[in-house]
Every structure is written in C-alpha cells, then in structure tokens.
Design a protein around this motif. Structure first.
Motif, PDB file in Angstrom:
ATOM      1  N   TYR A  94     -10.410 -28.636  -5.892  1.00 37.51           N
ATOM      2  CA  TYR A  94     -10.018 -29.976  -6.361  1.00 37.51           C
ATOM      3  C   TYR A  94      -8.555 -30.277  -6.047  1.00 37.51           C
ATOM      4  O   TYR A  94      -8.218 -31.358  -5.598  1.00 37.51           O
ATOM      5  CB  TYR A  94     -10.266 -30.085  -7.863  1.00 37.51           C
ATOM      6  CG  TYR A  94     -10.145 -31.490  -8.404  1.00 37.51           C
ATOM      7  CD1 TYR A  94     -11.218 -32.368  -8.319  1.00 37.51           C
ATOM      8  CD2 TYR A  94      -8.971 -31.940  -9.011  1.00 37.51           C
ATOM      9  CE1 TYR A  94     -11.127 -33.666  -8.819  1.00 37.51           C
ATOM     10  CE2 TYR A  94      -8.865 -33.229  -9.509  1.00 37.51           C
ATOM     11  CZ  TYR A  94      -9.941 -34.089  -9.406  1.00 37.51           C
ATOM     12  OH  TYR A  94      -9.839 -35.375  -9.896  1.00 37.51           O
ATOM     13  N   THR A 151     -12.344 -31.760  -1.517  1.00 34.27           N
ATOM     14  CA  THR A 151     -11.196 -31.818  -2.407  1.00 34.27           C
ATOM     15  C   THR A 151     -11.025 -33.209  -2.996  1.00 34.27           C
ATOM     16  O   THR A 151     -11.728 -34.153  -2.641  1.00 34.27           O
ATOM     17  CB  THR A 151      -9.912 -31.414  -1.636  1.00 34.27           C
ATOM     18  OG1 THR A 151      -8.806 -31.377  -2.534  1.00 34.27           O
ATOM     19  CG2 THR A 151      -9.615 -32.412  -0.518  1.00 34.27           C
ATOM     20  N   SER A 152     -10.058 -33.341  -3.903  1.00 39.14           N
ATOM     21  CA  SER A 152      -9.718 -34.637  -4.478  1.00 39.14           C
ATOM     22  C   SER A 152      -8.732 -35.357  -3.565  1.00 39.14           C
ATOM     23  O   SER A 152      -8.255 -34.800  -2.569  1.00 39.14           O
ATOM     24  CB  SER A 152      -9.089 -34.449  -5.862  1.00 39.14           C
ATOM     25  OG  SER A 152      -7.798 -33.870  -5.730  1.00 39.14           O
ATOM     26  N   SER A 155     -12.008 -38.837  -7.781  1.00 38.11           N
ATOM     27  CA  SER A 155     -10.781 -38.130  -8.186  1.00 38.11           C
ATOM     28  C   SER A 155     -10.089 -38.717  -9.399  1.00 38.11           C
ATOM     29  O   SER A 155      -8.863 -38.604  -9.551  1.00 38.11           O
ATOM     30  CB  SER A 155      -9.807 -38.119  -6.998  1.00 38.11           C
ATOM     31  OG  SER A 155     -10.411 -37.607  -5.840  1.00 38.11           O
ATOM     32  N   HIS A 184      -7.292 -32.895 -14.641  1.00 41.75           N
ATOM     33  CA  HIS A 184      -7.681 -31.501 -14.410  1.00 41.75           C
ATOM     34  C   HIS A 184      -7.914 -30.742 -15.719  1.00 41.75           C
ATOM     35  O   HIS A 184      -8.775 -29.858 -15.789  1.00 41.75           O
ATOM     36  CB  HIS A 184      -6.609 -30.797 -13.583  1.00 41.75           C
ATOM     37  CG  HIS A 184      -6.970 -29.397 -13.177  1.00 41.75           C
ATOM     38  ND1 HIS A 184      -8.084 -29.113 -12.403  1.00 41.75           N
ATOM     39  CD2 HIS A 184      -6.386 -28.197 -13.453  1.00 41.75           C
ATOM     40  CE1 HIS A 184      -8.168 -27.807 -12.212  1.00 41.75           C
ATOM     41  NE2 HIS A 184      -7.152 -27.235 -12.828  1.00 41.75           N
ATOM     42  N   SER A 216     -16.314 -31.788 -16.583  1.00 41.72           N
ATOM     43  CA  SER A 216     -16.152 -32.323 -15.228  1.00 41.72           C
ATOM     44  C   SER A 216     -17.382 -33.122 -14.810  1.00 41.72           C
ATOM     45  O   SER A 216     -17.979 -32.865 -13.758  1.00 41.72           O
ATOM     46  CB  SER A 216     -15.896 -31.172 -14.248  1.00 41.72           C
ATOM     47  OG  SER A 216     -14.736 -30.460 -14.590  1.00 41.72           O
ATOM     48  N   THR A 249     -16.673 -35.139 -11.369  1.00 38.54           N
ATOM     49  CA  THR A 249     -16.443 -34.249 -10.227  1.00 38.54           C
ATOM     50  C   THR A 249     -17.722 -33.528  -9.821  1.00 38.54           C
ATOM     51  O   THR A 249     -18.040 -33.412  -8.632  1.00 38.54           O
ATOM     52  CB  THR A 249     -15.357 -33.217 -10.563  1.00 38.54           C
ATOM     53  OG1 THR A 249     -14.158 -33.899 -10.933  1.00 38.54           O
ATOM     54  CG2 THR A 249     -15.066 -32.324  -9.374  1.00 38.54           C
TER      55      THR A 249
END
Length: 281
Positions: A185, A210-211, A229, A233, A239, A242
């Motif tokens: 991420y 990935t973000s 995104s 975090h 999540s 995500t």
C-alpha cells in the motif's frame, strides 16, 4: 433509479397504495425499523396493500425494500467514509446500505485509477513468465492465494511465499524469467523493501500494486496498478475498501490471463473437474 423515484413513478396505484407511498416518503428512517405488519398499522392500510406495492415495485421481500430505502437515505448525504463506514447507532439495513455504497465508490475509484495500458502490459508479463511470484503480507496474502488457486485451475503454478525469510529467499532465487507481483500500500514494510531490492538486482520484472501515495517502490516497478487510496493506514475499522479494490485488480489480471487462451483454459478446467469427479466415484 432510487426506490423513492420508483415510488414516485408508479402508475395505476390504488388510493390505499397512495397513502402507503406518502407514509414511506414522510417516515423513511422509521420504516427501516418496521415489519410489514407494523407498517400497515402505522399507515392505516392492510398488510395485503404493503405486499401488493412490493410486487408493483418488483421487490421480492420487505427486507429488500428496507435495504433499498436505507441505501437511498445514505446516498442523499456525502460519500461514505472508508475508515468508518458505519456508525454505532446504525441498524442492519443502514449498515448494508452504507457498505454497498462504500463498495460502489471503491469500484468507481479503482476504475478511475486503472490504466488499460498498464493492465494489458501486466497480463503480458504474466503470460511470458516462466514463474509467477506474489509478495504480499497480512490479510493480502488471502487474495494472493486466491489468485494462485484461480491460475492453478487452468494449469499455471504460482508461488506465494508467506514468511519474511521465505519471501527474501524466493526473491533471491528469482531471475529475469520470473515476474513478481508486489502488493504494498505504501512501501513501508522492511521485508517488502528488501524483497524489491533483491528482485531489482536479479532483473525480475515487478508489477507493483499500490496506493496513490508516495510509494518509494514505484521507481523499481515495470508496471503499477493503483488501489483505491482513501483509507487511513492506521485509523480505521478495517481495510474494507483496500481489500475490495485489491480483489478487483487480481480478478482483472486473472480474466485477462484466462482470456488469452480462453477456449483452451475452459477445456482444461472442465477436463480436470471430470477427472476428479471420476476419481471420487
């Protein structure tokens, strides 16, 4: 079309149904807590009228009406917070509506970030590779293993190392004939950073998932696929966004890979299932 618009556009409604529609419009949140019987009593119509209205809406159950109504109420406001999509006071129908809204906005964000060129190139890298390795951590390993299972069903073996040492060992053994899918991420994990260094040293093509945050690993990747995104975090319930975004990206990679030799892959799956079924008899 929202459920409220459907109600407004209904034709040939009876006087009792008009009363019921007016009640639903005026008491939207209260209806979420009702049963067909309590709604009929509160609106002074029969239970039969409630179910007749459901039929005209094309809705099979009263629960579906409440979910649709809750979804409409939720989407009258701002988008759902991906970190805290539900509130403590939410009932089941409102939670269903909010999670549906969250998944929808995650889907839309993932699509908006998706580069067709990067996706196509990523599929080509997978098709050309002698070995496919996936490097992920924590809950993301489940999605990596699901992708592994999907490809195994059509005869393609995928390596998903899980422990830190095994991931570094796998990266050290990697060559330019491998392709590595790295799920990270933000590029913060020490093991992931070490794995990418080893992959780069061994000239292994990297597909980075990935973000849109500043991930230092982007510069080492051959292709980059972006996740939704908006999540924090650390400060979140889970999540949700995500994970849903990651599942979608893996499924897009799989369908692209599968369709390259679609008929052959379909026959392969069916033949193997028949073999396994015969073995069980």
């Amino acid at each position: 079309m929202t459920i409220l618009k459907q109600l407004a556009n209904l034709k040939d409604v009876t006087p009792s149904e008009e009363v019921l529609i007016a009640y639903i419009n005026q008491h939207r949140k209260e209806v979420l807590m009702m049963t067909p019987q309590s709604l009929s009593e509160a609106s002074f119509v029969s239970v039969a009228t409630v179910y007749r209205l459901l039929g005209k809406l094309g809705i099979s159950s009263f629960s579906d009406l409440k979910v649709a109504l809750a979804y409409t109420i939720t989407n009258q406001h701002t988008s759902v917070d991906p970190n805290y999509p539900v509130d403590l006071e939410d009932n089941l129908q409102t939670s269903v509506a909010k999670m549906t809204s969250l998944y929808q906005q995650t889907l839309e964000e993932t699509i908006s970030l998706l580069s067709e060129e990067a996706l196509k190139s990523s599929v080509e890298l997978l098709l050309q590779a002698e070995t496919i390795d996936i490097y992920a951590a924590s809950a993301n390993l489940h999605f990596a293993r699901n992708f592994k299972f999907q490809l195994q069903e059509i005869g393609t073996l995928v390596n998903v190392p899980d422990e830190d040492y095994v991931q570094r060992l796998s990266a050290a053994n990697s060559t330019k004939d491998h392709v590595a899918i790295v799920v990270s991420y933000g590029g913060r994990g020490q093991t992931t950073q070490e794995v990418v260094k080893l992959l780069t040293k061994n000239q292994t093509p990297i597909i980075l998932v990935t973000s849109t945050q500043n991930n230092p690993l982007v510069s080492e990747a051959r292709e980059v696929l972006f996740l939704a995104s908006d999540e924090n975090h650390y400060n979140k319930i889970s999540s949700f966004s995500t994970r849903f975004s990651l599942l979608m990206l893996f499924d897009l990679l799989y369908t692209g890979y599968f369709n390259h030799n679609g008929e052959e892959n379909r026959r392969f799956k069916l033949t193997n299932y028949q073999k396994m079924n015969q073995q069980l008899k």
